[in-house]
Scaffold this active site. Structure first.
Site: not given
Ligand SMILES: Cc1cc2nc3c(=O)[nH]c(=O)nc-3n(C[C@H](O)[C@H](O)[C@H](O)COP(=O)(O)OP(=O)(O)OC[C@H]3O[C@@H](n4cnc5c(N)ncnc54)[C@H](O)[C@@H]3O)c2cc1C
Length: 394
Positions: A131, A242, A268, A348, A374
């Site tokens: 991600g 984005g 309220r 609230i 994003e």
């Molecule tokens: C409703 C929804 C819609 C979405 N739509 C899209 C879409 O249209 N297209 C698409 O491609 N993706 C989409 N996503 C995916 C989204 O962009 C990813 O979930 C996001 O980029 C985070 O990736 P991950 O969930 O794998 O978390 P991870 O990368 O596994 O991260 C887990 C945690 O570790 C932290 N972390 C990771 N690396 C580091 C670092 N180097 N230093 C400090 N902290 C770190 C992160 O901040 C997070 O808190 C969507 C997600 C949701 C929930």
């Protein structure tokens, strides 16, 4: 420095607000309960020009500036943040890369239809094991004559089952790591493309989010977007734009929560007085308003930076950009602010704020994802800190 909106921007704000208040607000409760995609309402937003706002008129778009786009997203999210997801993904991370990196044939086929709202777009970067670490994607693309053959799994794809075009990122050269990623324009009808499941989400229920499996998916070579190996740069550039949309979405959601909470505070009564008479409630409202204004200014500042860069390169030609840290700051602050504001709006409302019968309960659930998609807040801080600490800066 002039902080007022132009007459065109005010017209956009009022037109979208009128539509969202008179047509959308009535159906949200039902659609949200049923996780229903707002087909008819999206068609109307498309007719209003909201799906291709920044696409130049020569490709059928409205050709507006980025502040106008942010104002539009804000107004949609003020009533329903999940509808804003559909519009935001289409405008920025889908249309943006096609405008900047597409061939004329690709623009004719996809961009003009996105611009007119005939099709919705999707952006497929995230995978089960990648991600934030987007360079770690494992989807593969192998050239086979005049086609590429794509294999892999994409998750959390917004607009996943309703899109006319999916920007899919896959590795053409795995040994090159992040430099081996290439972007493709994929249609849902291509052989080997399959929506395999719907994500079950906490909020944003009008916006469908899916997993996509590509099994020997055949994509014509003419649908490669940009050159081989440029994919990650295309993705990260698209996300810089984005994030202005996500910041605007956060501001709009927070504005809607504030207005709802203010109305409720005046109605309220406890201990013989409207709760708005109590300083504890007034201070919450004052903090909410102040934080929203601050986030809006950061959002418009990032939009202005994007517009300045677009004016220098009207064709959208690739080149160095300073937008990244500006949009990261706007997205970071606005998304965290929206969570604080939605929390206070629920507080609230007391127990009514915890009820599915209240709008603020929905705002609270919808707000939670803003600091995640994003690019998480942690990734935004990374972008901001890297820029700040870069050699040569004071
Ligand atoms: C409703 C929804 C819609 C979405 N739509 C899209 C879409 O249209 N297209 C698409 O491609 N993706 C989409 N996503 C995916 C989204 O962009 C990813 O979930 C996001 O980029 C985070 O990736 P991950 O969930 O794998 O978390 P991870 O990368 O596994 O991260 C887990 C945690 O570790 C932290 N972390 C990771 N690396 C580091 C670092 N180097 N230093 C400090 N902290 C770190 C992160 O901040 C997070 O808190 C969507 C997600 C949701 C929930």
């Amino acid at each position: 420095m002039d902080f007022s909106l132009t007459s065109d921007q005010l017209l956009i704000r009022d037109t979208v607000r009128q539509f969202m208040e008179t047509e959308m607000r009535l159906v949200i409760r039902e659609y949200e309960r049923e996780h229903k995609y707002p087909t008819a309402e999206l068609r109307k937003l498309g007719e209003l020009g909201c799906c291709g706002m920044m696409i130049p008129e020569e490709w059928g778009g409205a050709g507006t500036d980025t502040i106008s786009y942010a104002v539009m997203i804000e107004e949609v999210a003020r009533v329903d943040a999940s509808t804003a997801v559909v519009v935001s993904v289409t405008n920025t991370v889908s249309a943006g890369p096609v405008l900047k990196h597409g061939t004329d044939a690709q623009k004719k086929k996809y961009l003009s239809r996105l611009a007119r709202g005939e099709i919705i777009g999707a952006f497929c970067l995230t995978e089960p094991q990648a991600g934030s670490d987007a360079g770690g994607i494992q989807a593969r693309a192998v050239r086979d004559g005049d086609h590429y053959v794509l294999n892999g799994t994409k998750i959390w794809v917004s607009n996943g089952d309703i899109s006319g075009v999916y920007i899919v990122f896959a590795k053409t050269d795995p040994a090159a790591g992040a430099r081996g990623v290439t972007a493709f324009l994929v249609e849902g009808s291509f052989p080997g493309f399959r929506v395999s499941r719907f994500e079950e989400k906490m909020g944003m229920h009008l916006s469908p989010t899916v997993e996509i499996v590509l099994s020997d998916c055949r994509v014509p070579a003419e649908n490669r977007l940009g050159e081989e190996g440029q994919g990650l740069r295309i993705a990260l550039e698209a996300l810089d734009g984005g994030r202005i949309g996500i910041a605007a979405q956060s501001v709009g959601l927070a504005q809607g929560a504030l207005e709802t909470a203010t109305r409720y505070a005046k109605q309220r009564r406890t201990f013989g007085h409207p709760i708005a008479d109590y300083q504890a409630i007034q201070w919450m409202l004052a903090d909410m308003q102040t934080e929203i204004d601050a986030a809006r200014m950061l959002t418009y500042q990032a939009a202005e930076v994007r517009d300045l860069e677009t004016r220098k390169k009207p064709s959208g030609a690739p080149g160095p950009s300073r937008l990244g840290p500006y949009s990261a700051r706007a997205k970071l602050y606005a998304s965290e602010m929206a969570n604080r504001v939605a929390y206070k709006a629920v507080q609230i409302h007391g127990s009514l704020g915890y009820s599915r019968e209240s709008d603020v309960e929905r705002y609270y659930r919808d707000a939670r994802v803003l600091t995640i998609y994003e690019g998480t807040s942690e990734m935004q801080r990374l972008v901001i800190a890297r820029d700040l600490l870069r050699a040569g800066r004071a």
